[in-house]
Design a protein around this motif. Structure first.
Motif, PDB file in Angstrom:
ATOM      1  N   SER A 113     -11.632 -11.000  10.443  1.00  0.00           N
ATOM      2  CA  SER A 113     -10.497 -10.106  10.712  1.00  0.00           C
ATOM      3  C   SER A 113     -10.420  -8.994   9.668  1.00  0.00           C
ATOM      4  O   SER A 113     -11.013  -9.091   8.592  1.00  0.00           O
ATOM      5  N   PRO A 244      -6.547 -17.377  15.461  1.00  0.00           N
ATOM      6  CA  PRO A 244      -5.214 -17.582  14.885  1.00  0.00           C
ATOM      7  C   PRO A 244      -4.607 -18.937  15.229  1.00  0.00           C
ATOM      8  O   PRO A 244      -3.929 -19.551  14.395  1.00  0.00           O
ATOM      9  N   PHE A 265      -0.987 -16.323   9.203  1.00  0.00           N
ATOM     10  CA  PHE A 265      -1.117 -15.921  10.604  1.00  0.00           C
ATOM     11  C   PHE A 265      -1.383 -14.427  10.718  1.00  0.00           C
ATOM     12  O   PHE A 265      -2.263 -13.996  11.482  1.00  0.00           O
ATOM     13  N   SER A 269      -4.747 -13.064  12.353  1.00  0.00           N
ATOM     14  CA  SER A 269      -4.585 -12.514  13.697  1.00  0.00           C
ATOM     15  C   SER A 269      -4.930 -11.028  13.765  1.00  0.00           C
ATOM     16  O   SER A 269      -4.826 -10.415  14.831  1.00  0.00           O
TER      17      SER A 269
END
Length: 322
Positions: A113, A244, A265, A269
């Motif tokens: 991410s 996530p 998170f 995410s």
């Protein structure tokens, strides 16, 4: 906040996602009308990587109260979630019968991410300076882990020649990691920072983070989505939903506290990092597919981050924004 007041909860989650992704959309519009050029994006990106982000990460890490962290549970949860996502993504890709080069691109997208920019901005929008302090260490640890795992995945699936020793040497001079390392040293030794440090941190958070998000939007090419295939959509679902979800499950099992879980998170995410595209191209892989995944996850994350954060607040797993 009442658990049944769903509209208010959704509005609260939007107050985190809209300020962050709104800048990305603005960058797309500015590039479209010609007010944002590639030379501007390149200049801001260089300054961000070499100066602004390292300074912001240094100040955030220096302000961490390690005694109040409650141990390193949430950091360990992030590491376990990353490795678990990679392993599950690999098994899924093998089950789907992806060719090895496609498997490598897919697996890298599942766990990697955009921590340092999008994830960091989301944490600031949700929890202010406390969010930045909590995010600084996971950003450092997971950035290093992402790079090591990405090189391994691409070497195995693309036969890349980049050595692990070379990667570690590169991380040793990475400005982002150096900034965080220096901040951790300051926090552990108790050395005082100058009185004007909070002003610098606020200025970077309020003005430079949005500028970097605008540049991300300016760098996106919606036209590449015309060539997006099923693998791109599957990788997007894994990055924005499965990854996530695995992270939250690991955090809950390990007893991570609500604000720390909220930070984890928001970091996990975030959409796929643009660096994944660079590494795929360097490994002579399918750069078009890698670019498609970056663009699609960035656009779709506007929805998934908002809904996911809302669900966590409703469930009482994540702390509400401050």
């Amino acid at each position: 906040m009442p658990a049944f007041d769903l509209p208010l909860l959704i509005f609260t989650a939007l107050s985190v996602s809209i300020p962050t992704f709104g800048w990305v959309v603005l960058g797309m519009l500015l590039r479209r009308v010609g007010l944002l050029q590639q030379r501007h994006i390149d200049a801001v990106s260089r300054f961000a990587f070499n100066a602004a982000l390292p300074l912001l990460l240094f100040i955030s890490a220096a302000g961490v109260d390690f005694a109040a962290l409650g141990g390193a549970t949430y950091l360990l949860a992030g590491v376990i979630a990353t490795v678990l996502t990679l392993a599950c993504g690999w098994v899924y890709a093998r089950w789907r019968g992806f060719p090895r080069p496609t498997l490598g691109i897919f697996v890298q997208a599942t766990f990697r991410s955009n921590l340092a920019i999008v994830g960091f901005a989301l944490c600031h929008a949700a929890y202010g300076e406390a969010g930045l302090s909590l995010a600084a260490l996971p950003v450092a640890l997971l950035t290093a882990l992402y790079n090591v795992l990405a090189v391994w995945v691409l070497q195995v699936t693309h036969g890349g020649s980049r050595s692990m020793l070379g990667l570690l040497r590169g991380m040793a001079v990475n400005p982002l990691l150096l900034g965080i390392a220096a901040g951790v040293i300051v926090a552990l030794t108790g050395w005082p920072l100058p009185s004007f440090t909070p002003l610098i941190s606020q200025g970077l958070s309020l003005f430079f983070l949005p500028l970097m998000l605008v540049c991300i939007g300016g760098a996106l090419r919606i036209s590449v989505l015309r060539t997006a295939g099923s693998v791109t959509w599957e990788a997007t679902l894994w990055r924005l939903l499965v990854g996530p979800l695995l992270g939250v499950l690991v955090a809950v099992i390990m007893g991570v506290e609500p604000m720390q879980l909220g930070v984890m998170f928001l970091l996990l995410s975030a959409p796929v990092a643009a660096a994944s595209f660079v590494m795929v191209v360097a490994a002579r892989g399918d750069g078009t597919m890698a670019a498609n995944i970056v663009v699609l996850t960035t656009l779709m994350s506007i929805v998934t981050v908002t809904l996911g954060f809302t669900v966590l607040i409703v469930a009482g797993l994540a702390a509400a924004p401050v």
